[in-house]
Design a protein around this motif. Structure first.
Motif, PDB file in Angstrom:
ATOM      1  N   GLU A 189       0.824  -1.199   0.000  1.00  0.00           N
ATOM      2  CA  GLU A 189       0.000   0.000   0.000  1.00  0.00           C
ATOM      3  C   GLU A 189       0.865   1.259   0.000  1.00  0.00           C
ATOM      4  O   GLU A 189       0.598   2.214  -0.737  1.00  0.00           O
ATOM      5  CB  GLU A 189      -0.936   0.035   1.215  1.00  0.00           C
ATOM      6  N   TYR A 190       1.903   1.260   0.823  1.00  0.00           N
ATOM      7  CA  TYR A 190       2.750   2.452   0.922  1.00  0.00           C
ATOM      8  C   TYR A 190       3.475   2.719  -0.402  1.00  0.00           C
ATOM      9  O   TYR A 190       3.617   3.870  -0.831  1.00  0.00           O
ATOM     10  CB  TYR A 190       3.753   2.282   2.060  1.00  0.00           C
ATOM     11  N   ALA A 191       3.920   1.659  -1.072  1.00  0.00           N
ATOM     12  CA  ALA A 191       4.581   1.821  -2.375  1.00  0.00           C
ATOM     13  C   ALA A 191       3.639   2.469  -3.379  1.00  0.00           C
ATOM     14  O   ALA A 191       4.012   3.399  -4.109  1.00  0.00           O
ATOM     15  CB  ALA A 191       5.065   0.467  -2.883  1.00  0.00           C
ATOM     16  N   ALA A 192       2.398   1.978  -3.415  1.00  0.00           N
ATOM     17  CA  ALA A 192       1.405   2.544  -4.335  1.00  0.00           C
ATOM     18  C   ALA A 192       1.081   3.991  -3.984  1.00  0.00           C
ATOM     19  O   ALA A 192       0.895   4.837  -4.867  1.00  0.00           O
ATOM     20  CB  ALA A 192       0.135   1.697  -4.309  1.00  0.00           C
ATOM     21  N   GLU A 193       1.027   4.285  -2.689  1.00  0.00           N
ATOM     22  CA  GLU A 193       0.707   5.643  -2.231  1.00  0.00           C
ATOM     23  C   GLU A 193       1.820   6.620  -2.593  1.00  0.00           C
ATOM     24  O   GLU A 193       1.561   7.724  -3.097  1.00  0.00           O
ATOM     25  CB  GLU A 193       0.480   5.630  -0.716  1.00  0.00           C
ATOM     26  N   ILE A 194       3.081   6.241  -2.356  1.00  0.00           N
ATOM     27  CA  ILE A 194       4.209   7.103  -2.703  1.00  0.00           C
ATOM     28  C   ILE A 194       4.193   7.408  -4.198  1.00  0.00           C
ATOM     29  O   ILE A 194       4.380   8.551  -4.630  1.00  0.00           O
ATOM     30  CB  ILE A 194       5.553   6.433  -2.320  1.00  0.00           C
ATOM     31  N   ALA A 195       3.980   6.372  -4.994  1.00  0.00           N
ATOM     32  CA  ALA A 195       4.000   6.536  -6.453  1.00  0.00           C
ATOM     33  C   ALA A 195       2.949   7.534  -6.920  1.00  0.00           C
ATOM     34  O   ALA A 195       3.215   8.367  -7.793  1.00  0.00           O
ATOM     35  CB  ALA A 195       3.786   5.182  -7.119  1.00  0.00           C
ATOM     36  N   MET A 196       1.756   7.477  -6.340  1.00  0.00           N
ATOM     37  CA  MET A 196       0.700   8.410  -6.742  1.00  0.00           C
ATOM     38  C   MET A 196       0.925   9.797  -6.151  1.00  0.00           C
ATOM     39  O   MET A 196       0.729  10.812  -6.839  1.00  0.00           O
ATOM     40  CB  MET A 196      -0.672   7.875  -6.319  1.00  0.00           C
ATOM     41  N   GLU A 197       1.340   9.853  -4.889  1.00  0.00           N
ATOM     42  CA  GLU A 197       1.499  11.151  -4.226  1.00  0.00           C
ATOM     43  C   GLU A 197       2.468  12.052  -4.982  1.00  0.00           C
ATOM     44  O   GLU A 197       2.260  13.256  -5.088  1.00  0.00           O
ATOM     45  CB  GLU A 197       1.993  10.952  -2.795  1.00  0.00           C
TER      46      GLU A 197
ATOM     47  N   TYR B  50       7.615   1.838   5.861  1.00  0.00           N
ATOM     48  CA  TYR B  50       6.163   1.682   5.856  1.00  0.00           C
ATOM     49  C   TYR B  50       5.519   1.893   7.225  1.00  0.00           C
ATOM     50  O   TYR B  50       4.367   2.299   7.323  1.00  0.00           O
ATOM     51  CB  TYR B  50       5.773   0.308   5.284  1.00  0.00           C
ATOM     52  N   THR B  51       6.249   1.654   8.298  1.00  0.00           N
ATOM     53  CA  THR B  51       5.649   1.828   9.638  1.00  0.00           C
ATOM     54  C   THR B  51       5.530   3.303  10.024  1.00  0.00           C
ATOM     55  O   THR B  51       4.882   3.624  11.028  1.00  0.00           O
ATOM     56  CB  THR B  51       6.494   1.111  10.710  1.00  0.00           C
ATOM     57  N   THR B  52       6.132   4.199   9.247  1.00  0.00           N
ATOM     58  CA  THR B  52       6.120   5.628   9.583  1.00  0.00           C
ATOM     59  C   THR B  52       5.106   6.423   8.765  1.00  0.00           C
ATOM     60  O   THR B  52       4.961   7.623   8.969  1.00  0.00           O
ATOM     61  CB  THR B  52       7.509   6.243   9.333  1.00  0.00           C
ATOM     62  N   ARG B  53       4.409   5.783   7.857  1.00  0.00           N
ATOM     63  CA  ARG B  53       3.568   6.530   6.913  1.00  0.00           C
ATOM     64  C   ARG B  53       2.368   7.167   7.612  1.00  0.00           C
ATOM     65  O   ARG B  53       1.844   6.651   8.592  1.00  0.00           O
ATOM     66  CB  ARG B  53       3.088   5.629   5.771  1.00  0.00           C
ATOM     67  N   LYS B  54       1.919   8.295   7.041  1.00  0.00           N
ATOM     68  CA  LYS B  54       0.787   9.045   7.585  1.00  0.00           C
ATOM     69  C   LYS B  54      -0.396   9.104   6.613  1.00  0.00           C
ATOM     70  O   LYS B  54      -1.518   9.402   7.022  1.00  0.00           O
ATOM     71  CB  LYS B  54       1.221  10.488   7.892  1.00  0.00           C
ATOM     72  N   ILE B  55      -0.149   8.853   5.336  1.00  0.00           N
ATOM     73  CA  ILE B  55      -1.174   9.006   4.304  1.00  0.00           C
ATOM     74  C   ILE B  55      -1.558   7.636   3.762  1.00  0.00           C
ATOM     75  O   ILE B  55      -0.683   6.841   3.397  1.00  0.00           O
ATOM     76  CB  ILE B  55      -0.665   9.884   3.144  1.00  0.00           C
ATOM     77  N   SER B  56      -2.841   7.351   3.700  1.00  0.00           N
ATOM     78  CA  SER B  56      -3.293   6.071   3.132  1.00  0.00           C
ATOM     79  C   SER B  56      -3.375   6.180   1.610  1.00  0.00           C
ATOM     80  O   SER B  56      -3.416   7.280   1.040  1.00  0.00           O
ATOM     81  CB  SER B  56      -4.669   5.703   3.684  1.00  0.00           C
ATOM     82  N   PHE B  57      -3.406   5.037   0.970  1.00  0.00           N
ATOM     83  CA  PHE B  57      -3.566   5.022  -0.485  1.00  0.00           C
ATOM     84  C   PHE B  57      -4.902   5.645  -0.890  1.00  0.00           C
ATOM     85  O   PHE B  57      -4.980   6.420  -1.844  1.00  0.00           O
ATOM     86  CB  PHE B  57      -3.460   3.593  -1.018  1.00  0.00           C
ATOM     87  N   ASP B  58      -5.961   5.342  -0.137  1.00  0.00           N
ATOM     88  CA  ASP B  58      -7.271   5.926  -0.447  1.00  0.00           C
ATOM     89  C   ASP B  58      -7.247   7.446  -0.346  1.00  0.00           C
ATOM     90  O   ASP B  58      -7.883   8.142  -1.144  1.00  0.00           O
ATOM     91  CB  ASP B  58      -8.342   5.357   0.492  1.00  0.00           C
ATOM     92  N   ASP B  59      -6.507   7.973   0.629  1.00  0.00           N
ATOM     93  CA  ASP B  59      -6.405   9.427   0.771  1.00  0.00           C
ATOM     94  C   ASP B  59      -5.764  10.063  -0.461  1.00  0.00           C
ATOM     95  O   ASP B  59      -6.215  11.099  -0.947  1.00  0.00           O
ATOM     96  CB  ASP B  59      -5.564   9.793   2.005  1.00  0.00           C
ATOM     97  N   VAL B  60      -4.703   9.446  -0.947  1.00  0.00           N
ATOM     98  CA  VAL B  60      -4.001  10.058  -2.073  1.00  0.00           C
ATOM     99  C   VAL B  60      -4.796   9.897  -3.364  1.00  0.00           C
ATOM    100  O   VAL B  60      -4.747  10.756  -4.252  1.00  0.00           O
ATOM    101  CB  VAL B  60      -2.562   9.494  -2.198  1.00  0.00           C
ATOM    102  N   VAL B  61      -5.572   8.828  -3.484  1.00  0.00           N
ATOM    103  CA  VAL B  61      -6.449   8.669  -4.654  1.00  0.00           C
ATOM    104  C   VAL B  61      -7.532   9.748  -4.655  1.00  0.00           C
ATOM    105  O   VAL B  61      -7.812  10.373  -5.692  1.00  0.00           O
ATOM    106  CB  VAL B  61      -7.080   7.259  -4.681  1.00  0.00           C
ATOM    107  N   ALA B  62      -8.130   9.988  -3.485  1.00  0.00           N
ATOM    108  CA  ALA B  62      -9.140  11.046  -3.378  1.00  0.00           C
ATOM    109  C   ALA B  62      -8.535  12.414  -3.697  1.00  0.00           C
ATOM    110  O   ALA B  62      -9.155  13.257  -4.356  1.00  0.00           O
ATOM    111  CB  ALA B  62      -9.755  11.044  -1.981  1.00  0.00           C
ATOM    112  N   THR B  63      -7.296  12.620  -3.241  1.00  0.00           N
ATOM    113  CA  THR B  63      -6.607  13.880  -3.518  1.00  0.00           C
ATOM    114  C   THR B  63      -6.343  14.036  -5.007  1.00  0.00           C
ATOM    115  O   THR B  63      -6.499  15.135  -5.574  1.00  0.00           O
ATOM    116  CB  THR B  63      -5.271  13.943  -2.753  1.00  0.00           C
ATOM    117  N   MET B  64      -5.929  12.959  -5.657  1.00  0.00           N
ATOM    118  CA  MET B  64      -5.695  13.012  -7.097  1.00  0.00           C
ATOM    119  C   MET B  64      -6.956  13.418  -7.843  1.00  0.00           C
ATOM    120  O   MET B  64      -6.917  14.253  -8.758  1.00  0.00           O
ATOM    121  CB  MET B  64      -5.192  11.653  -7.592  1.00  0.00           C
TER     122      MET B  64
END
Length: 398
Positions: free
Chosen positions: A310-318, A358-372
């Motif tokens: 999830e974190y990998a996908a989130e970083i890529a989109m963010e 990954y244990t330090t992340r603050k943003i979920s994948f769903d959050d960054v998709v909504a932001t996009m």
């Protein structure tokens, strides 16, 4: 959510929304009116603005050779940026019409109708709901997908993977100038063969992956057969990384197919909760989505856990947020081809970061998709696949 299979479509480039979708729409409409002796197709919004640069008229005429194709660049009150009006005539009389929308990734929606592609396969609406199921039942993402029992999923993924491999190999063996008038030379073969003195292993890897991405994207620009992943404009990112892992790192094909399934799931989440259409949300919806899908696929291939995926996908989109779609001359060449190679390498970086942080992340994948999606809707229309702004405008001015 819909089937993973609906993310991947095999068809001619250069654009899933502007060629694959319109071609499919024209096929469907023609089949509805076999008695018609004349057809008129009016293209609106992004389809009209990019004109023949995206080969939309050519795609429509491939399915309906006798069709009169009109480009309406004045009407703005549209239900979707990629709107088409199909009309069928017999002896000069109108016998049928449909308004059809090319909604991204080669998918179409006929106004006031529901297609088989719209059927729900996964009851979950976002990635957080999927993670909850996986953690409650101690499932990997692959096991989660398997439990959905999608009919013939892996049979279709084998065809997709075969088409991806073919597009890489074809592109690596071609030289010359791409069609369209920009004079853009094919560079994939040169990238693959041009080794620098004292080249490090990391530089070699990046050069080869870039060559693979160029190969597929150049095939797309040349209107050859590619796979939407999730679109034609972003078709080089996922195949480049997976082909490298298969060819250079020796990952077996059954694991590559699993990675394709995970990538498709991520693409599905994005399409369900945002968009994969450049005309709707800019290039962040195309290259950003492809980068997320590729990062998730690679993380899965490496056997990382679901939080790391999830974190990998989130970083890529963010770090694709705000990316504009401004194709020069309406062609899927500048900046599209180079952008596929950059995104492929960014996906690898996203996985490397997620592995350790990954244990330090603050943003979920769903959050960054909504932001996009919000960012895409806020983008000025000229930065959403109209060739009216950005690089397209600067090039025209020069």
């Amino acid at each position: 959510m819909k089937s993973i299979r609906s993310i991947y479509k095999i068809g001619h480039g250069p654009s899933s929304s502007h060629t694959v979708g319109p071609y499919h729409a024209a096929e469907v409409f023609r089949e509805r009116f076999p008695e018609a002796d004349a057809f008129r197709v009016t293209l609106y919004g992004s389809l009209a603005f990019t004109g023949e640069g995206h080969s939309t008229g050519k795609a429509v005429r491939s399915a309906i050779p006798e069709a009169e194709v009109l480009f309406n660049r004045t009407e703005t009150d549209l239900p979707h940026p990629n709107t088409m009006l199909f009309e069928a005539y017999r002896n000069g009389e109108l016998i049928g019409r449909n308004r059809i929308f090319s909604i991204g990734g080669g998918s179409i929606r006929i106004e006031n109708e529901t297609s088989d592609e719209e059927k729900e396969v996964y009851p979950q609406k976002n990635f957080s709901e999927m993670i909850a199921v996986c953690k409650e039942r101690n499932l990997s993402l692959i096991q989660f997908i398997t439990l959905a029992e999608e009919p013939q999923l892996y049979e279709e993924l084998r065809k997709v993977w075969s088409a991806m491999k073919d597009s890489v190999v074809r592109g690596l063996n071609k030289e010359g100038v791409l069609p369209g008038g920009l004079g853009v030379a094919r560079k994939a073969k040169m990238l693959l063969e041009k080794r620098c003195y004292n080249e490090s292993a990391d530089v070699t890897m990046n050069r080869i992956i870039a060559a693979y991405a160029y190969a597929v994207s150049e095939e797309n620009a040349g209107e050859s057969i590619v796979v939407t992943a999730p679109t034609c404009g972003s078709c080089g990112v996922l195949p480049a990384v997976l082909y490298y892992m298969y060819k250079e790192r020796g990952f077996p094909e059954n694991e590559i197919l699993d990675a394709l399934a995970v990538a498709g799931l991520i693409g599905n989440v994005i399409r369900t909760n945002a968009s994969i259409s450049g005309a709707e949300c800019g290039c962040q919806a195309e290259i950003g989505s492809a980068c997320s899908m590729t990062a998730a696929a690679l993380a899965s291939l490496y056997g990382l856990n679901i939080d790391q995926i999830e974190y990998a996908a989130e970083i890529a989109m963010e770090h694709s947020l705000g990316l504009t779609c401004d194709p020069v001359n309406g062609l899927v060449q500048i900046p599209c081809i180079e952008r596929n190679a950059v995104a492929a390498m960014r996906a690898i970086s996203a996985v490397n970061l997620s592995r350790f942080l990954y244990t330090t992340r603050k943003i979920s994948f769903d959050d960054v998709v909504a932001t996009m999606y919000r960012t895409g809707r806020d983008l000025d229309e000229k930065y959403r696949e109209t060739s009216h702004g950005g690089l397209a405008q600067m090039y025209s001015a020069k």
